[in-house]
Design an enzyme around this catalytic site. Structure first.
Site, PDB file in Angstrom:
ATOM      1  N   HIS A  31       0.788  -1.231  -0.106  1.00  0.00           N
ATOM      2  CA  HIS A  31      -0.057  -0.122   0.056  1.00  0.00           C
ATOM      3  C   HIS A  31       1.078   1.165   0.045  1.00  0.00           C
ATOM      4  O   HIS A  31       2.112   1.153   0.495  1.00  0.00           O
ATOM      5  CB  HIS A  31      -0.857   0.023   1.184  1.00  0.00           C
TER       6      HIS A  31
ATOM      7  N   TRP B 176       4.547  -0.393   4.824  1.00  0.00           N
ATOM      8  CA  TRP B 176       4.904  -1.451   5.445  1.00  0.00           C
ATOM      9  C   TRP B 176       3.992  -2.770   5.503  1.00  0.00           C
ATOM     10  O   TRP B 176       3.619  -3.406   6.371  1.00  0.00           O
ATOM     11  CB  TRP B 176       5.065  -1.374   7.116  1.00  0.00           C
ATOM     12  N   HIS B 177       3.033  -2.632   4.247  1.00  0.00           N
ATOM     13  CA  HIS B 177       1.955  -3.450   4.255  1.00  0.00           C
ATOM     14  C   HIS B 177       2.257  -4.398   2.949  1.00  0.00           C
ATOM     15  O   HIS B 177       1.468  -4.636   1.919  1.00  0.00           O
ATOM     16  CB  HIS B 177       0.627  -2.899   3.854  1.00  0.00           C
ATOM     17  N   SER B 178       3.634  -5.115   2.927  1.00  0.00           N
ATOM     18  CA  SER B 178       3.743  -6.128   2.126  1.00  0.00           C
ATOM     19  C   SER B 178       2.991  -7.333   1.773  1.00  0.00           C
ATOM     20  O   SER B 178       2.639  -7.881   2.761  1.00  0.00           O
ATOM     21  CB  SER B 178       5.308  -6.388   2.047  1.00  0.00           C
ATOM     22  N   LEU B 179       2.537  -7.591   0.594  1.00  0.00           N
ATOM     23  CA  LEU B 179       1.731  -8.772   0.298  1.00  0.00           C
ATOM     24  C   LEU B 179       2.209  -9.337  -1.082  1.00  0.00           C
ATOM     25  O   LEU B 179       3.039  -8.939  -2.014  1.00  0.00           O
ATOM     26  CB  LEU B 179       0.350  -8.357   0.043  1.00  0.00           C
TER      27      LEU B 179
END
Length: 651
Positions: free
Chosen positions: A313, A560-563
């Site tokens: 994000h 910090w929203h790694s997917l």
């Protein structure tokens, strides 16, 4: 406690999902030996973890912070005007839950339904969402849980400026709701909940809830910190039979690799996150055979999807001056010794009511554009809207939130008080990748964050910057803009940010913006600020829009929203794991973390990582013939003595 050379289950990675899996399985059967291997330090009783209000330190890349590993784009990006993105990854037990912003949000129901995998629809997962929550806010919907290990509340205090934000948001068409985390609301504002226990004032992290609580009562969960998993070991039938790990150290240190072997009798679970799990798979021989052959890594299973389709994000922030009477954390963040002493003493005395028992992110919204706004957002985003958002009314396009203080280096700011407006893009169309460049676990991987490499992502960020700016201008506390933290508009543009000093702002807006308009007090000669029109929406030209896009390219960063990178979908479609999280072409090996997401999730991802962990724990337990158990809670909400770990039985 000594570490055995052989256990039943090895969990590689002690982030939120890994903590859930290890804790749930170990508690389910006291005879089952579970080892949890974590690359970072133990978070237990760490004041930099459990005191919520000092989380900002964990975000800094200053040579002191060792709680995060920083991944930097290997190559400069033309989409970011020559910049390299920096993506931090938690390096501590509990993962992001130990150091994150503590913002509680949840994905929309359609996000999970979009996975199109058996057992993963929102209705399937709702019982697990409830199972993990100890929800401490009033609400009128039935999607929350109240007996779980993870506390969610408003924190110790809610700054009054949050109500100012909600009123101003309503003025631009964003209605107030008591709960927009109900899986369906996509356009509304609320008092933002936090992963903070309102009865103890402490951060609610996954390791405290799921790992320490079990280790306090049982001796079958073995924790190995400061150890980086290098690779998975397979037998001749591609069955995972153990792992090797190496001491964690500086990523640039390419010293000789000294591996320690631990055998697994029943299962290996990879939970090293979106950036860590694909590297372990590739070093183990699971990945694109062409890449592995080049690196002289024996191929166990040719799975080209490993490391692909990285997602995140994106956020931008803008800063606004507020009145001197506004309660903010600026003096604390600025390093004022008296203020810091006062706030720390307050936390030690009454943490459940303290200002440091908050993250100062007290209000926010989810928004979707109107038809008129869509018409201005350009063909690339409109095509994405028609394909992705139009028929899914529960999906917000953007998040926005207010921080009671300047999220910036205060040494570089003029004196005064500020609020920061964050804009978050929840469903970027851009994609990146990560791949190992060596079998050596200390060698940096190739990383391309992919930030903004799809043009459709500029329009929603541009739109939300305008929306949060209109909210700020309508707040009673508003005293002007900090031009250095806004796009570089032409000085003659009506959109130009007005960088006025605090004294001028006080003279110009003596009683706050809204009061001044209503009372007709505008008689200052500083009419250049156009106070008479400040309550009307700013009009932007094409040149202004380009200035915003340039600012986005220069300043957009990770949340910090790694997917992604190990997607749960059919192998022929680039998938890495199946619906039961089994890695294709292997046995007794599962991935249980956010790398398995085949599509994005519109949320701060801690809630989703916990949920994937709960689902993964169920799947592993079923494979092992175990039944998870959930004991009665301990005495509820018992205060935790200062300086002692906030343990709570997993349940």
């Amino acid at each position: 406690m000594g570490h055995p050379e052989e256990v039943d289950v090895i969990v590689c990675g002690g982030g939120p999902a890994g903590s859930v899996v290890a804790g749930r399985l170990a508690y389910a059967d006291p005879t089952l030996k579970v080892m949890l291997i974590e690359g970072g330090a133990n978070n237990r009783d760490d004041p930099w973890v459990y005191r919520p209000g000092i989380y900002v330190r964990n975000m800094q890349r200053d040579g002191i912070n060792d709680k995060a590993t920083f991944y930097v784009d290997t190559q400069k990006s033309s989409h970011l005007r020559g910049r390299r993105s920096i993506v931090p990854c938690a390096n501590i037990l509990g993962g992001g839950s130990s150091i994150n912003f503590q913002m509680y949000t949840r994905a929309s129901a359609s996000d999970w339904d979009d996975f199109k995998m058996e057992g993963w629809k929102a209705d399937d997962l709702l019982p697990l969402m409830k199972r993990l929550e100890n929800y401490q806010k009033p609400t009128n919907n039935d999607t929350h849980g109240y007996d779980g290990p993870i506390a969610i509340s408003n924190g110790g205090q809610v700054q009054p400026v949050a109500q100012d934000f909600l009123r101003a948001s309503h003025a631009i068409g964003v209605p107030f709701s008591d709960d927009i985390q109900d899986l369906k609301t996509a356009h509304g504002a609320e008092i933002w909940a936090k992963y903070i226990n309102r009865h103890t004032g402490r951060r609610s992290d996954a390791a405290t809830a799921y790992v320490h609580s079990v280790m306090d009562t049982q001796n079958n969960l073995f924790l190995r910190c400061n150890a980086r998993v290098s690779r998975v070991l397979f037998d001749a039938n591609n069955k995972a039979v153990g792992v090797t790990y190496v001491p964690s150290r500086n990523r640039a240190n390419n010293a000789d690799v000294v591996e320690t072997i631990v055998k697994a009798r029943k299962m290996v679970v990879l939970s090293s996150g979106t950036l860590g799990t694909p590297q372990i798979l590739e070093r183990s021989g699971v990945g694109n055979a062409e890449l592995l052959n080049k690196l002289n890594i024996p191929v166990v299973s040719d799975v080209p999807g490993v490391g692909e389709e990285y997602q995140d994000h994106y956020t931008t922030l803008s800063i606004y001056r507020v009145s001197n009477e506004t309660q903010t954390l600026d003096d604390f963040l600025r390093g004022d010794k008296d203020t810091q002493k006062e706030l720390f003493a307050e936390w030690e005395t009454s943490p459940e009511k303290a200002r440091l028992s908050s993250n100062a992110i007290d209000a926010g919204f989810k928004i979707r554009p109107t038809e008129a706004e869509l018409a201005e957002m350009g063909p690339e985003f409109n095509a994405l809207w028609d394909r992705y958002f139009k028929d899914k009314p529960d999906k917000p396009v953007m998040f926005g939130s207010i921080v009671g203080g300047a999220y910036a280096d205060h040494a570089l700011l003029p004196p005064g008080k500020y609020v920061t407006m964050f804009q978050y893009l929840e469903y970027p169309a851009s994609r990146g990748k990560i791949h190992v460049q060596s079998a050596n676990p200390y060698v940096e991987p190739f990383f391309d964050s992919g930030f903004m490499n799809n043009k459709a992502d500029f329009a929603p960020i541009r739109w939300s910057y305008k929306k949060t700016r209109e909210v700020a201008r309508r707040m009673d506390a508003f005293r002007g803009e900090l031009a250095s933290h806004h796009p570089r508009f032409h000085p003659d543009s009506p959109a130009a940010a007005r960088d006025i000093d605090l004294q001028t702002a006080k003279e110009l807006l003596p009683n706050g913006l809204t009061v001044g308009i209503h009372m007709g007090t505008w008689h200052s000669p500083s009419e250049a600020y156009d106070a008479a029109k400040v309550h009307e929406d700013i009009k932007y030209t094409a040149e202004d829009d380009q200035a915003i896009d340039d600012w986005i390219a220069d300043h957009v960063e990770t949340t910090w929203h790694s997917l992604g990178t190990c997607a749960m979908k059919p192998r022929a479609q680039g998938g890495v794991v199946d619906a039961r999280l089994n890695v294709y072409g292997t046995q007794n090996l599962k991935c249980v973390d956010l790398s398995i997401c085949p599509d994005n999730l519109g949320t701060n991802t801690y809630s989703s990582a916990l949920l994937v962990g709960e689902k993964g724990a169920d799947l592993v337990a079923e494979d092992l013939g175990l039944k998870l158990r959930f004991p009665h809670a301990p005495v509820p909400h018992a205060p935790v003595p200062i300086g002692k770990p906030a343990t709570q039985l997993v349940r």
